[in-house]
Enzyme design. Structure first.
Site, PDB file in Angstrom:
ATOM      1  N   HIS A   1       0.836  -1.208   0.000  1.00 29.39           N
ATOM      2  CA  HIS A   1       0.000   0.000   0.000  1.00 29.39           C
ATOM      3  C   HIS A   1       0.875   1.264   0.000  1.00 29.39           C
ATOM      4  CE1 HIS A   1      -3.723   2.287   0.979  1.00 29.39           C
ATOM      5  NE2 HIS A   1      -2.841   3.119   1.475  1.00 29.39           N
ATOM      6  N   GLU A   2       1.738   1.363   0.994  1.00 26.55           N
ATOM      7  CA  GLU A   2       2.577   2.571   1.073  1.00 26.55           C
ATOM      8  C   GLU A   2       3.544   2.611  -0.108  1.00 26.55           C
ATOM      9  OE1 GLU A   2       1.590   4.825   3.090  1.00 26.55           O
ATOM     10  OE2 GLU A   2       0.240   3.475   4.178  1.00 26.55           O
TER      11      GLU A   2
ATOM     12  N   HIS B   1       1.850   4.326  -2.908  1.00 30.14           N
ATOM     13  CA  HIS B   1       1.919   5.785  -2.752  1.00 30.14           C
ATOM     14  C   HIS B   1       3.313   6.300  -3.152  1.00 30.14           C
ATOM     15  CE1 HIS B   1      -1.904   6.646  -0.872  1.00 30.14           C
ATOM     16  NE2 HIS B   1      -1.708   5.819   0.129  1.00 30.14           N
TER      17      HIS B   1
ATOM     18  N   GLU C   1      -4.604   7.488  -3.502  1.00 32.36           N
ATOM     19  CA  GLU C   1      -5.097   6.239  -2.930  1.00 32.36           C
ATOM     20  C   GLU C   1      -5.363   5.209  -4.028  1.00 32.36           C
ATOM     21  OE1 GLU C   1      -4.812   5.893   0.161  1.00 32.36           O
ATOM     22  OE2 GLU C   1      -5.988   4.148   0.693  1.00 32.36           O
TER      23      GLU C   1
HETATM   24 ZN    ZN Z   1      -3.155   5.245   1.535  1.00 26.96          ZN
END
Ligand code: ZN
Length: 493
Positions: free
Chosen positions: A258-259, A262, A288
């Site tokens: 997830h990170e 980003h 996101e």
């Molecule tokens: Zn996020």
């Protein structure tokens, strides 16, 4: 073009100041001793006030006006720079300096109170600070102005142009189909449970390995620990992420993906935008979409684990050596209505966001009192997810956002989920052999496509404009619902 040169210099200095504030924030969440909190709060207040003064200075106002009068002949980037600076100048000019300083000091204190409240599972510790934050946020909405609803002003801070009505419409389209999907698939895929704990160094190593495979550039970023994982930018060549490690959870994998999603966005921004306000993701929703794309669309897919499951088994034989591949894939996609948003599966996740949207809307319009939150929280979780909230820590205190004074942030998570599915459809048109691409571990092919289509542009295009360029259509619920339907009916056989 002297005006433009001056404006670029001015904006570069503001970027420096914001990255300095980001460094202080990073330190506060990763390394600062707890007793440093009080003085750090004053440091934030002082520096934020100084930055704010520069952001609303008559000098900047005059430069902007002069540059806007000579718009002809400007490049796409230069026009975007003017647009982004105008937006931030107008927003900041509406907020008095005492307000900015008070808001900053309060959020810094509130984060410490929230941590303590969550540890002791006692909402009362956080309540007085949250009351003041809600009051300040309502005041902020009045300063900023809004088309129809005070919450519009706050939504727009995170996603330009977003309104309460648009979010309500989005959830109206999603809610019934999601509830239906949850009913069909809850309990049909068996979640994974681990008797043996994962060692922390092992988790860190595997998370790093996945980040490397995705193409996270460790010469331009790093990975650290924090209670609430996040990604931050301290400079064009300094994009940092954090992750968390629990003994019996796969958070270390999906948090890193997830990170990492980003961070790939941030690291992929074109170098010509460095040191400018355009050197940033365009909105939280689009940001996101990139994190959810890697965490869920790619990271919970069969082809991804065809590539990485053997390595996972090798890294953690006690947990995975005797686990079958199919059981693993079904386990990481198990649908279980639960209490915690960040642990939620793809089907229930947006119902957690819906609850927060309804609560925030009530707080900001004044129809809901802060003191009533724990009760309202229990009620809504019973109603939408069918679960009983046993403690404030696993209920109303689970998210850090309100302690940051971030109201209007949560809906961008759902926008991200929808946009990720829509972008996935666009990617599959570009690469019809996507399953093989992923199964062979050719993740660079995906990253390079994202870089060309999305990351490279930084904040040049508006969020909606960018999505139309990439996918040919504005944000819609259909691709997301179609993605879920196909994925879960296949998984459940
Ligand atoms: Zn996020």
């Amino acid at each position: 073009m002297e005006t433009l040169t001056q404006l670029k210099k001015y904006s570069a200095e503001l970027v420096d100041l914001h990255h300095t504030l980001a460094l202080m924030q990073w330190d506060q969440e990763v390394r600062m001793p707890r007793r440093g909190a009080e003085e750090r709060a004053w440091q934030f207040a002082t520096l934020s006030a100084l930055v704010h003064r520069r952001e609303v200075s008559p000098e900047l106002g005059a430069l902007l006006a002069k540059a806007e009068a000579q718009k002809d002949g400007l490049s796409v980037e230069e026009r975007a720079l003017l647009r982004v600076m105008r937006r931030s100048y107008d927003q900041n000019s509406k907020l008095p300096e005492e307000f900015v300083s008070e808001f900053s000091r309060l959020t810094s204190q509130a984060q410490m109170a929230w941590l303590e409240a969550r540890e002791q599972s006692d909402f009362a510790i956080f309540q007085p600070l949250l009351e003041r934050l809600v009051a300040l946020s309502r005041q902020q909405a009045e300063y900023l102005g809004y088309p129809a609803h005070p919450y519009d002003a706050l939504l727009d801070l995170y996603e330009e142009g977003l309104t309460t009505a648009k979010v309500a419409e989005m959830f109206a389209e999603l809610q019934a189909p999601l509830v239906e999907l949850v009913k069909r698939f809850a309990g049909r895929l068996t979640p994974l449970a681990f008797a043996e704990p994962f060692s922390q160094p092992g988790q860190e190593q595997f998370a790093e390995h996945l980040l490397q495979a995705m193409g996270f550039d460790f010469s331009r970023g790093c990975l650290a620990r924090s209670p609430h994982p996040f990604t931050t930018t301290l400079g064009h060549h300094d994009r940092r992420i954090t992750n968390r490690y629990a003994p019996r959870s796969l958070d270390f994998i999906f948090g890193a993906l997830h990170e990492g999603g980003h961070a790939l966005y941030e690291q992929g921004i074109d170098a010509r935008l460095a040191h400018s306000p355009l050197d940033d993701g365009v909105s939280l929703g689009i940001h996101e979409s990139q994190s959810r794309f890697w965490e869920n669309v790619v990271g919970r897919s069969r082809p991804f684990w065809q590539r990485f499951f053997p390595e996972l088994q090798q890294a953690f034989p006690a947990q995975f050596a005797s686990l079958g591949f199919e059981d693993f894939i079904r386990g990481i996609n198990a649908v279980t209505p639960g209490l915690i948003r960040v642990d939620a599966d793809e089907l229930t996740y947006n119902l957690h966001v819906l609850i927060r949207f309804e609560i925030e809307k009530g707080l900001i319009e004044g129809s809901l009192e802060v003191g009533a939150l724990p009760g309202i929280w229990r009620e809504k979780y019973r109603q939408y997810l069918g679960v009983e909230v046993e403690s404030d820590a696993d209920g109303v205190l689970q998210d850090i956002h309100w302690s940051h004074g971030s109201f209007g942030y949560f809906p961008t998570y759902t926008i991200g989920n929808l946009a990720a599915a829509q972008i996935w459809e666009a990617y599959k048109r570009y690469d019809p052999g996507f399953e093989r691409t992923i199964a062979e571990g050719d993740l660079a092919k995906i990253r390079e496509w994202q870089g060309r289509e999305i990351h490279g542009h930084g904040s040049i295009y508006l969020p909606e404009e960018l999505l139309v360029r990439v996918t040919g259509a504005p944000l819609a619920a259909r691709p997301f619902l179609a993605y879920l339907e196909e994925k879960f009916s296949t998984l459940a056989g």
